[in-house]
Scaffold this active site. Structure first.
Site, mmCIF file in Angstrom:
data_model
loop_
_atom_site.group_PDB
_atom_site.id
_atom_site.type_symbol
_atom_site.label_atom_id
_atom_site.label_comp_id
_atom_site.label_asym_id
_atom_site.label_seq_id
_atom_site.Cartn_x
_atom_site.Cartn_y
_atom_site.Cartn_z
ATOM 1 N N CYS A 74 0.650 -1.245 -0.112
ATOM 2 C CA CYS A 74 0.300 0.238 -0.080
ATOM 3 C C CYS A 74 1.018 1.166 -0.372
ATOM 4 O O CYS A 74 1.374 1.735 0.938
ATOM 5 C CB CYS A 74 -0.842 -0.001 1.148
ATOM 6 S SG CYS A 74 -1.879 1.473 1.320
ATOM 7 N N GLU B 267 -4.068 1.268 -6.162
ATOM 8 C CA GLU B 267 -2.889 -0.382 -6.540
ATOM 9 C C GLU B 267 -3.002 0.500 -8.197
ATOM 10 O O GLU B 267 -3.820 1.385 -8.585
ATOM 11 C CB GLU B 267 -3.428 -1.276 -6.653
ATOM 12 C CG GLU B 267 -3.617 -1.272 -5.103
ATOM 13 C CD GLU B 267 -2.155 -1.678 -4.415
ATOM 14 O OE1 GLU B 267 -0.995 -1.463 -5.290
ATOM 15 O OE2 GLU B 267 -1.395 -1.671 -3.081
#
Length: 234
Positions: A2, A110
């Site tokens: 992340c 992402e």
């Protein structure tokens, strides 16, 4: 991993979403963030010295208390859930309520490889649009020569659910309920409960949408980042 996330709530909305927090920072703008990046400060909720949950600004990128300095902080933006008990920088933190923290968010990014040299960013949220928290670990580093202590944090990651797996092989450990958040900060958290809390959130509870490639530059901010290029307003 992340490496970028959002907290687009206004202050009043954040207070309603996290009623267990004693206070929120007053001195800096920390809400309505559309592109929170490593090395930046963000709001984090912890229980320092076993106190009530308190929100404060911390730097993203963990600096262990035994570190010589914060130079390597960006390298420790994520901690793998599967090895927390094995890594020297994390095992003491995950075993202590004061070392575990909540990282408020309402989405994370992402990037999907669509062709050589081109990646399409996606933003992942809860399906109902509600805010949540990443499971995190936090630490205080104090300069040997004196000066202001540095509070920093890392986001715990886990295996992806089927939705995120289409784009990436990791995802943040999401605490989607008040009960899960309370358990992560509890003094008596057992290893078995820790593993359960850090399991990937089921894909049916999440949603994904394409966003602007401008989110790839950490200095870019604002709601236009959530609009894909072909629909952008700027």
């Amino acid at each position: 991993m992340c490496g970028r996330y959002t907290l687009t709530l206004k202050r009043a909305d954040l207070e309603r979403s996290f009623p267990e927090v004693v206070s929120l920072p007053e001195d800096r703008v920390f809400c309505e963030r559309f592109n929170i990046a490593p090395s930046q400060e963000a709001v984090v909720i912890s229980r320092p010295d076993g106190s009530q949950p308190t929100a404060e600004l911390m730097r993203w990128g963990l600096v262990p208390h035994w570190s010589k300095g914060p130079q390597g902080e960006v390298k420790m933006i994520n901690a793998r859930a599967e090895t927390l008990a094995e890594r020297p920088a994390y095992r003491g933190l995950v075993a202590s309520a004061s070392g575990r923290c909540l990282v408020p968010a309402d989405g994370f990014y992402e990037w999907q490889q669509v062709k050589p040299g081109t990646k399409q960013p996606w933003r992942y949220t809860l399906a109902d649009g509600e805010p949540f928290a990443f499971a995190g670990l936090c630490e205080t580093w104090t300069p040997a020569e004196g000066g202001e202590p540095l509070r920093s944090f890392t986001v715990v990651t886990t295996e992806p659910n089927s939705l995120v797996a289409e784009v990436h092989d990791r995802m943040p450990a999401i605490l989607a309920t008040v009960e899960a958040r309370a358990a992560w900060l509890d003094n008596g958290l057992e290893p078995a409960a820790t593993r359960e809390l850090l399991a990937p959130l089921e894909s049916g509870a999440m949603a994904a949408e394409r966003v602007s490639r401008a989110v790839g530059k950490p200095s870019n901010e604002g709601p236009a980042l959530l609009v894909p290029e072909q629909q952008q307003l700027f």
